[in-house]
Design a protein around this motif. Sequence first.
Motif: not given
Lengths: 162, 615
Positions: B581-587, B592-599
Amino acid sequence: MQGETVFKDYPAIDAITKKYDEQKEFLICILQDLQARYGYLPKEALNRVAEKLDIPLIQIYSVATFFKAFSLRPKGGHTIHVCLGTACHVRGAERVLSKIKRDLEIDVDETTKDMNFTLKTVNCLGACALGPIVEIDGKCHGHMTTNKVESVLKKHSSNIKG
Amino acid sequence: MEKIKSTNELAKIRKSIQNKKDKEKSVISICAGTGCRASGSETVIDAFKEEIKFLGLQNKVKVKVTGCHGFCEKGPIVVIHSGDIFYKNVEKDDILEIVSETIIGGKIIDRLLYVDPKTGKKIVKESDVPFYSKQERIILGNNGNIDPTDIEDYIAIEGYSALAKALFNMKPEKVIDKVKKSGLRGRGGGGFPTGKKWDYCRQAEGSPKYVICNADEGDPGAYMDRSLLEGNPHSVIEGMIIGAYAIGSNQGYVYVRNEYPLAVKHLEIAIQQAEKYGFLGKNILNSGFGFTIKISRGGGAFVCGESTALMASLEGKPGEPRSKYVHTVERGLWNKPTTLNNVETWANIPIIIKKGANWYSQIGTENSKGTKIFSLVGNINNTGLVEVPMGMKLRDIVYDIGGGIPDKGEFKAVQIGGPSGACLPASLLDTEVDFDSLDEAGAMMGSGGLVVMNDSTCMVDTARFFTDFSVDESCGKCVPCRVGMKVMLNILNRIVIGKGEMEDIERLERLGQHIKETSHCGLGKTAPNPVLSTIRYFRQEYEAHIQEKRCPALVCVDLIQFRVIPEKCKMCGLCKNVCPAEAITWEKKAPAAINPEKCIRCRSCIQACKFGAIE
């Protein structure tokens, strides 16, 4: 065997009804044989069966729509059955199912645009010890996880192309 | 093959088969039940056959393809006789070694042995494996010894001797009397005394009479009937012939699920062979009694496990049940007297006739005699089929035979009896498994599915799951089941997304009770049980969902949120790659961080993370 070939297939339909002595008590078995041959129940075949067994067509439709095993629409090349029985459920079958739905971009009881896969659920396949189970064309894949879905599906897509 | 025409001829043939078998020095018996097949036993069988042929050992070593041994978790299973050597998880690559070391060299291969997780000891013999040693396998035990597609194997283990005894030494009334005295009760779930049913049917007016074997095993989580038909079909057939003789019927049907292709195939072969040997057909064993069996395949409807729905379906109609104020023993199939019993019930009959009612009634409890086969599945170490005497405690089945809960999980509940049954909590683990004790606990025997659940199972979700099942499978004939279950499902769906009210619990209880009292058939009468039992034993979970909007087991997707634990994250980025769902942002070099709205809470990231950094 799909589409237009069906219309010329009366001898095969007659052979199937004959196998059961044209007895109406074996209607379900006859429909199963038709389903196995065509992947669904073609209208012309049902008309013929009604004639042969001497029963009203509506009786055949009432049976054909009551039981899960029958489909009145053509199916894809491969049929996937995701088991949602209790044993599979507690081991995460729902997640496997939603992964397959996402990957194939279809819902349950639908067929992919390329007619390659039809997705079905079943309430128990009786191989509970190995749950979650995904059955493709009659072959069981046990201990399924969302991560294994892709490779199992791929195996079957390449079958068709190759 | 000439048809067998008397008890003496049968004994003679048995002797000659046994003599032939004694000459075989070694037997490799390989499980080809559905479980082991799914684990690859067919390639193992082919490899064995090829190797034995290559070495020219066909006359000395027999490769026997058997039905389900029960210990499906460890499949493919291979047992070497003589010696009863038990090898588990056998793969194609092990075959050469097994043949050269064990068959020829007589040595045991250590790494293929079963290790008792409790003691860490390796176990050689099949009968010493704790999974088996605590069981009493009077019905299932022969599965491992016979090739289900070879009638001679069944004859060699005294098969069809009970039939000969009944036909020549007992009057039909005597057979019924014996079954009554044995205390056998129907194994399909209801637990009606089998002998009594036969007696009613024998005395009912009308002819012809019919005998039906109910093999429409629809309970999710139960597969013992499948394994019996696949592994020992003749025992079921023999039981049916004896039953037909007792009630005076000449025509039988086996109604079997089409989802069980192997069972259908083995049954077909068995019926053909039985006809060839003179156990089925006209004038069985020259006794004057005749009986034939037809197979009818089901169309995939759970309700067809109900006797009247099954009979409707056998008549070629949609499988809708009818009221049973006139019993099927009086008016069943085609409105004629009909005896319908479950697969396992039929398989009990030859043993009762052979060993006697007294022997049989010593097994089990006062009101529940004999053994019961359960399929032990779900979150448990030793999944498979187990056969235990009635009255064994749930705790002994789950822990001694089942080996407890895997991965250090906690036992939470055991679901017994399928969609008609109940979820029993840990406090009821000492319940004895028999018809009456289970009834008391609000559960029922059902057809024998035991689904073990650990602490990551949500009981509200489980109740919702079963209700969904019943709504799906309701035939729609009567209102309480068709509409009532749907209303219950709506309420449950509300609760699992956090929109429930406290009054909902009472609504569910009240409605459930109504449905139980007013539904037409067994499906509706028992369909509310999963909800009622989870409210009874796990009310606090319902309250957590409703009041705190919280799912304690972290199952209900609308009530949970995943997050990355920054301290544990090794910043590898694997979670981002698997997230659909492309809900995780990572660099690079940042957690990493999870975007709860996209998860979409698919748990792909949790499964992918090697460091347990997502919760």
